[in-house]
Design an enzyme around this catalytic site. Structure first.
Site, PDB file in Angstrom:
ATOM      1  N   SER A 141      -8.793  -7.001   5.496  1.00  0.00           N
ATOM      2  CA  SER A 141      -8.588  -5.931   4.523  1.00  0.00           C
ATOM      3  C   SER A 141      -9.143  -6.361   3.183  1.00  0.00           C
ATOM      4  CB  SER A 141      -7.091  -5.637   4.379  1.00  0.00           C
ATOM      5  OG  SER A 141      -6.828  -4.823   3.262  1.00  0.00           O
ATOM      6  N   TYR A 154       1.376  -8.926   2.452  1.00  0.00           N
ATOM      7  CA  TYR A 154       0.179  -8.350   3.074  1.00  0.00           C
ATOM      8  C   TYR A 154      -1.080  -9.022   2.549  1.00  0.00           C
ATOM      9  CZ  TYR A 154      -3.052  -4.805   4.841  1.00  0.00           C
ATOM     10  OH  TYR A 154      -4.085  -4.162   5.499  1.00  0.00           O
TER      11      TYR A 154
END
Length: 254
Positions: A141, A154
């Protein structure tokens, strides 16, 4: 790009990027194993794949459980006789701050899903990939290259996934296995729906992403799938240990 007779294992394939990747590989002739926890969504993806390619192997499993991880690899190899491409795509996002009472609980959950499961699956699959001179693609990501408020688990997990890919690319290169990473920016999936966001909240989030995108667009999952096809193909034979960002310029403003 033809993947006839190639075997591709995709985790987190019940929707979004994972489903798109599985579909595109099937369209190019691959035998695909799709993994996810949501049986109903896996069934829908399986039906879509069967319309364009070979019927996939459907494996309902939780990648964070070691017994399930073993079953994922074993069933794939048992069904198809080999493994050519591993796509580590399964991932989750949870909001927390380091001062929150449950910060470590959230951190462990996210790290186990986004990073440890990929490490363990890669460990299990590596011997099969060495046999086929295959390759590994980790779906990371843009969050692995930046930080945002209340997302330290995250961001940390994705940064770790990026570095893990580089480390094992060096280990596996002498054995003929390539390892690369794709870091998408905002991609229109059901990620926020899965986190329990209302329709109004979802729209507000996507509108904010659109506003912050230099290209003024949000990616479709198929764009990430096409990049995965390229990296897994012989056209990318000289590429390993690399991270490809596909984010409509999102990181440029961050």
């Amino acid at each position: 790009m033809s993947f006839n007779n190639k075997v591709v294992l995709v985790t987190g394939a019940s929707s979004g990027i994972g489903a798109a990747i599985a579909l595109k590989f099937a369209e190019e002739g691959a035998n695909v194993a799709i993994v996810g926890r949501k049986v109903d969504k896996l069934k829908n993806v399986s039906e879509d794949i069967a319309k364009v390619g070979n019927k996939p192997l459907v494996i309902a499993a939780d990648v964070t459980k070691e017994d399930d991880a073993k079953r994922i690899v074993n069933e794939t190899v048992k069904q198809f006789g080999k493994l050519d491409v591993l796509i580590n795509n399964a991932g989750v996002g949870r909001d927390t701050e380091i001062t929150d009472a449950n910060a470590l609980e959230v951190f462990d959950y996210v790290m186990n899903t986004n990073l440890r499961s990929a490490v363990y699956l890669t460990h299990l699959a590596s011997k099969h990939l060495i046999e086929t001179k295959g390759n590994i693609i980790n779906i990371s990501s843009g969050a692995g290259h930046m930080v945002t408020e209340s997302h330290f688990p995250y961001c940390t997990s994705k940064a770790g996934l990026n570095h893990f890919a580089r480390a094992i690319a060096l280990d596996l290169a002498p054995k003929g296995v390539r390892v690369n990473t794709i870091s998408p920016g905002p991609v229109k999936t059901d990620i926020f729906e899965n986190k329990g966001a209302s329709k109004e909240m979802e729209k507000a989030i996507w509108d904010k992403f659109l506003e912050k995108s230099p290209l003024k667009r949000i990616s479709d999952p198929s764009e990430i799938a096409y990049l995965a096809l390229f990296l897994a193909s012989e056209k990318a034979v000289g590429i390993t240990g690399s991270t490809y960002v596909s984010d409509n310029g999102f990181l440029l403003g961050h």
